[in-house]
Design a protein around this motif. Structure first.
Motif, PDB file in Angstrom:
ATOM      1  N   THR A 334       0.823  -1.205   0.000  1.00  0.00           N
ATOM      2  CA  THR A 334       0.000   0.000   0.000  1.00  0.00           C
ATOM      3  C   THR A 334       0.857   1.255   0.000  1.00  0.00           C
ATOM      4  N   GLY A 335       1.923   1.243   0.816  1.00  0.00           N
ATOM      5  CA  GLY A 335       2.826   2.400   0.851  1.00  0.00           C
ATOM      6  C   GLY A 335       3.505   2.646  -0.485  1.00  0.00           C
ATOM      7  N   LEU A 336       3.962   1.578  -1.123  1.00  0.00           N
ATOM      8  CA  LEU A 336       4.581   1.725  -2.447  1.00  0.00           C
ATOM      9  C   LEU A 336       3.592   2.281  -3.466  1.00  0.00           C
ATOM     10  N   ALA A 337       2.361   1.785  -3.409  1.00  0.00           N
ATOM     11  CA  ALA A 337       1.345   2.242  -4.364  1.00  0.00           C
ATOM     12  C   ALA A 337       1.045   3.720  -4.188  1.00  0.00           C
ATOM     13  N   ARG A 338       0.896   4.172  -2.959  1.00  0.00           N
ATOM     14  CA  ARG A 338       0.587   5.582  -2.709  1.00  0.00           C
ATOM     15  C   ARG A 338       1.761   6.484  -3.095  1.00  0.00           C
ATOM     16  N   TRP A 339       2.980   5.984  -2.918  1.00  0.00           N
ATOM     17  CA  TRP A 339       4.166   6.782  -3.243  1.00  0.00           C
ATOM     18  C   TRP A 339       4.385   6.865  -4.755  1.00  0.00           C
ATOM     19  N   TRP A 392      -2.373  -7.944  -2.056  1.00  0.00           N
ATOM     20  CA  TRP A 392      -3.740  -8.123  -1.582  1.00  0.00           C
ATOM     21  C   TRP A 392      -4.599  -6.876  -1.738  1.00  0.00           C
ATOM     22  N   SER A 393      -4.173  -5.760  -1.170  1.00  0.00           N
ATOM     23  CA  SER A 393      -5.006  -4.556  -1.225  1.00  0.00           C
ATOM     24  C   SER A 393      -5.021  -3.932  -2.613  1.00  0.00           C
ATOM     25  N   LEU A 394      -3.917  -4.062  -3.356  1.00  0.00           N
ATOM     26  CA  LEU A 394      -3.829  -3.439  -4.677  1.00  0.00           C
ATOM     27  C   LEU A 394      -4.790  -4.091  -5.666  1.00  0.00           C
ATOM     28  N   LEU A 395      -4.990  -5.387  -5.536  1.00  0.00           N
ATOM     29  CA  LEU A 395      -5.898  -6.088  -6.447  1.00  0.00           C
ATOM     30  C   LEU A 395      -7.319  -5.559  -6.317  1.00  0.00           C
ATOM     31  N   ALA A 396      -7.772  -5.372  -5.091  1.00  0.00           N
ATOM     32  CA  ALA A 396      -9.126  -4.855  -4.876  1.00  0.00           C
ATOM     33  C   ALA A 396      -9.231  -3.400  -5.293  1.00  0.00           C
ATOM     34  N   ASP A 397      -8.206  -2.618  -4.988  1.00  0.00           N
ATOM     35  CA  ASP A 397      -8.225  -1.192  -5.340  1.00  0.00           C
ATOM     36  C   ASP A 397      -8.271  -1.007  -6.855  1.00  0.00           C
TER      37      ASP A 397
END
Length: 511
Positions: A334-339, A392-397
């Motif tokens: 999640t941190g990598l995705a937001r950055w 996990w979270s990136l797939l749903a997002d």
């Protein structure tokens, strides 16, 4: 601002009204765009308060935790179940396969219902089915293995209702960075719940000396979750977070929804990527504790389990590894995705591809190093699970922002169906079949029992490579598909306030 045959613009008292004649020099589309730009000011007070939205996410996270605890409690006491029913690897794998098959077969139904009817009511019915059947499975005797299989299938129906719908409710409560965080919070409980399932199952079986009791823990907490869902969870209007309100009825047909999703290339490729990941995680989750136990038996570090309650220390350790690696992986992903998201438009699928491909060497090493060193095996299993948990979270997002709000439950359901049908529905059973086939080639022994399972595990790294390629393909299309979904939402919103194809506005200067 009103749109009821005439339009009044202004918030400080009555304002003059303008007719089409007074704006004849303006392009009608420009006028609508300027009008729509004022709309967010009218929605400053959200339909659902921020406090209630956060309470809703907390309740959904709690039930998600219990769902995955219950799902992997069976794996935590698999040695005891195989001994109790005297079944082979392929038959044991059938427990998970039947569960996943019922899960995936009913998911499209709940997706269809979730896009059209009250989602809280649907989840409540599904959770009730889950509670009754999960409790019933804990009373099966050794003469009725088929009944345990049947009840596991019914448990899958209950879980399908929740897993399909819950993420779409979160998607209708938050947008942007907040949605990413809330989705991460929801999905972090997949590895946490899975790990606690191993630990809870093994602990209760060890304390009571009867694996049946391990299946009675989550239904007790699940009853609390059912009441919390009914009492505290709202059913937000679909698309309310994007200011694209719907009355809860999707006017498109199911066939139109399917056609829409099939044209969404990033949805197709990401679904294939999720399928590969489901195959991989399903096989590891179901068989890894048994694999580690057999490795130690083959090395003479532990006696084989032939009767009574089996030593479940490997379920404890693997459960702890799953919890810690899952929390770290979801947070890092999640941190990598937001950055990276604002710098690299296709960052999400690239992170998923990196997690899948990075797990490949770790899986190879953990499979082969188990022959010589159990601690080293744990280390590489931890790293592999950490890398897989980035996703996990990136797939749903990703699904939430590439699919329009009124089709998200259908999209979630179809993705669940495909990924389980071709993924973890068959992988535990396939691993068991391969293991049994290899064992039959030589006389039975503890060493050969371990090696047969080790060789069958080799399919997992190759599936991880394929999954990484699927996510790389997703990265090629996701920016365009995200833009297309946003544009469709905006177009729907602009058309929504206008009750008729033409709008008549009165000019105070013309009579």
């Amino acid at each position: 601002m009103e749109l009821k045959g005439s339009v009044t613009i202004g918030q400080d008292g009555p304002q003059p009204r303008a007719s089409l004649g007074s704006i004849s020099s303006l392009h009608y589309g420009s006028f609508v765009n300027s009008l729509s730009s004022l709309t967010p000011k009218l929605d400053e007070r959200p339909a659902i308060s921020r406090r209630r939205a956060h309470i809703t996410v907390a309740v959904l996270c709690y039930v998600n935790l219990l769902n995955y605890m219950e799902r992997y409690t069976i794996a935590g006491v698999l040695l005891n179940i195989q001994t109790f029913f005297d079944i082979h690897d392929s038959t044991a794998g059938l427990l998970q396969t039947v569960f996943i098959c019922s899960f995936l077969l009913t998911a499209p139904l709940f997706g269809y219902l979730g896009d059209r009817y009250n989602r809280v009511h649907i989840m409540a019915v599904g959770l009730t089915v889950w509670l009754v059947t999960a409790t019933g499975s804990s009373f099966v005797t050794n003469s009725y293995f088929w009944l345990l299989v049947l009840l596991r299938g019914l448990v899958g129906i209950g879980e399908a209702s929740y897993s399909t719908i819950a993420p779409t409710i979160i998607g209708d409560l938050f947008t942007g960075g907040q949605r990413t965080i809330m989705i991460a919070a929801f999905y972090i409980f997949i590895p946490v719940g899975s790990g606690l399932g191993y630990i809870t199952g093994a602990s209760v079986a060890s304390l009571t000396g009867d694996w049946h009791w391990s299946l009675r823990i989550t239904p007790i907490f699940g009853l609390v979750g059912l009441f919390l869902v009914v009492l505290l969870c709202p059913n937000p209007p679909r698309g309310v977070a994007e200011n694209n309100h719907h009355d809860g009825n999707n006017r498109s047909s199911y066939l139109e929804d399917i056609k829409y999703l099939l044209k969404n290339k990033s949805y197709i490729w990401s679904t294939l990527g999720v399928t590969a990941m489901a195959f991989l995680t399903g096989a590891l989750a179901f068989w890894m504790p048994s694999f580690l136990f057999r490795a130690q038996v083959s090395q003479g570090l532990r006696p084989p389990c032939t009767k009574g309650s089996c030593n479940s220390i490997d379920s404890f350790i693997f459960g702890a590894i799953t919890v810690v690696s899952g929390i770290l992986g979801v947070c890092i992903g999640t941190g990598l995705a937001r950055w990276l998201r604002n710098k690299v438009p296709n960052a999400d699928p690239l992170i998923c591809a990196g997690g899948m491909l990075g797990s490949v060497p770790c899986l190879f090493i953990s499979i082969f190093v188990a022959t010589a060193s159990i601690p080293a095996t744990y280390v590489f299993v931890f790293i592999a699970e950490l890398l897989l948990s980035l996703n996990w979270s990136l797939l749903a997002d990703m699904l939430l922002y590439i699919v329009v709000p009124t089709r998200r439950a259908t999209a979630e359901a179809l993705q669940i169906t495909v990924c389980h049908l071709l993924g973890d529905a068959g992988s535990p059973y396939l691993i068991g079949i391969i293991s049994d086939a290899i064992q039959k080639s030589k006389p039975p022994s503890s060493t050969w029992s371990f090696l047969s399972l080790q060789y069958s595990f080799l399919i997992c790294p190759f599936v991880a490579i394929i999954g990484g390629i699927f996510f790389l393909m997703t990265a090629l299309y996701i920016s365009d598909d995200r833009t297309a979904a946003q544009q469709l939402v905006e177009d729907t919103f602009l058309q929504g306030p206008t009750p008729e194809p033409t709008v008549e506005m009165n000019n105070p200067q013309s009579g």
